[in-house]
Write an enzyme that holds these catalytic residues in place. Structure first.
Site, PDB file in Angstrom:
ATOM      1  N   HIS A 156      32.532  40.400  37.385  1.00  0.00           N
ATOM      2  CA  HIS A 156      33.707  40.657  38.223  1.00  0.00           C
ATOM      3  C   HIS A 156      34.318  42.013  37.865  1.00  0.00           C
ATOM      4  CE1 HIS A 156      33.643  36.354  39.300  1.00  0.00           C
ATOM      5  NE2 HIS A 156      34.366  36.725  40.348  1.00  0.00           N
ATOM      6  N   LYS A 160      40.158  41.410  36.506  1.00  0.00           N
ATOM      7  CA  LYS A 160      40.203  39.943  36.471  1.00  0.00           C
ATOM      8  C   LYS A 160      40.725  39.460  35.118  1.00  0.00           C
ATOM      9  CE  LYS A 160      37.541  35.812  37.582  1.00  0.00           C
ATOM     10  NZ  LYS A 160      38.659  35.219  38.326  1.00  0.00           N
TER      11      LYS A 160
END
Ligand code: NAD
Length: 268
Positions: A156, A160
């Site tokens: 990600h 995040k």
């Protein structure tokens, strides 16, 4: 017509959700909520999302728009989501919850609202990921007890805040359930130093955080002589936002209960 309000409307998912509601049939943009005290309160949410003025301004409390919406879409943070659930229970509103990173205690709190609120709660709202969960079930049943090692690798973007991703954990849970294993017992979330060889039944997790990666998940089933990899790659947040709007339209017609995307998509 489902009247949708978006909490966290100035966030990455919030802005994308404004776009998705705009594009959806049978759904209308009824409100947007920003953090209390935010300087964005009063801004047009269409302008915030880059789709042009829409005549709906962001507010910093749900009370301010309580009569305007039917379903609240919430992609924020665990504590914010739980407070919003309490509000929705009190006011007969429905919810679509995409927030990830809840602790066991927070998940229990969320679950305690299942008799009071009709909610769709899913760590990943994309149709592709939810289909992938079905594929994983099939693969795990065929391979998991036949000497195949199972590892989940997720990547990600650098912003995040929780790890591993809610989607990776969900994938692990689906695999563990299919094999009669308990993820709490068999999940391995860290390997460092002299950690010894892998055990047969463990389900390993690895996390990458880098740049602007929207979300990628690979589940590897590996044995001597071959390896199967099932991969999903999201290239735009629009896939999550479209799924969330689909869930909002679906949950508008449901009784109180905790549902997931498998229910929305009829994949159960
Ligand atoms: P983000 O930080 O860009 O957005 C969160 C927004 O919530 C911010 O704008 C913040 O100001 C706002 N916020 C915080 N407290 C608030 C409050 N009290 N009232 C109103 N707004 C408040 O984060 P993001 O990338 O949009 O992700 C948000 C969450 O959604 C994360 O948990 C992420 O993991 C999850 N997510 C889920 C899916 C899915 O499909 N389920 C997909 C992507 C992201």
């Amino acid at each position: 017509m489902t009247r949708i309000a978006i909490v966290g409307v100035a966030g990455r998912m919030g802005r994308t959700l404004v776009n998705a509601v705009e594009q959806a049939a049978e759904a209308t943009l009824a409100g947007g909520i920003v953090e209390p005290g935010s300087s964005l309160a009063g801004a047009d949410i269409g302008e915030l999302a880059g789709v042009g003025k829409r005549g709906v301004v962001a507010v910093d409390s749900l009370e301010a728009i309580v009569d305007d919406f039917d379903v609240l879409i919430d992609f924020t943070a665990p504590k914010v989501t739980l407070a919003n659930l309490a509000f929705c229970a009190q006011h007969g509103k429905r919810m679509v919850i995409g927030t990830t990173g809840m602790s066991d205690d927070e998940l229990n709190q969320l679950d305690s609202y299942r008799d009071k609120v009709a909610m769709v709660f899913a760590p990943n709202m994309s149709v592709g990921v939810n289909l992938t969960l079905k594929l994983l079930q099939t693969a795990a049943q065929a391979l998991g007890d036949e000497g195949y090692d199972i590892e989940v690798i997720e990547s990600h973007h650098r912003h995040k805040v929780d790890a591993p991703s809610g989607t990776a954990i969900k994938m692990g849970e689906v695999i563990a359930d299919s094999l009669g294993r308990n993820l709490k017992e068999h999940g391995v979330f860290e390997r460092v130093g002299q950690c010894g060889p892998r055990t047969d039944k463990e389900i390993g997790f690895a996390t990458v955080r880098a740049g602007d990666i929207v979300g990628e998940h690979t589940v590897m089933f590996a044995t001597e002589g071959e390896r199967i990899e099932i991969t999903h790659k999201a290239s735009s947040r629009m896939t999550f936002a479209k799924g969330a709007v689909r869930a909002a339209r679906w949950v508008a017609g449901q009784e109180s209960g905790r549902y997931d995307m498998q229910d929305v998509l009829g994949l159960e």
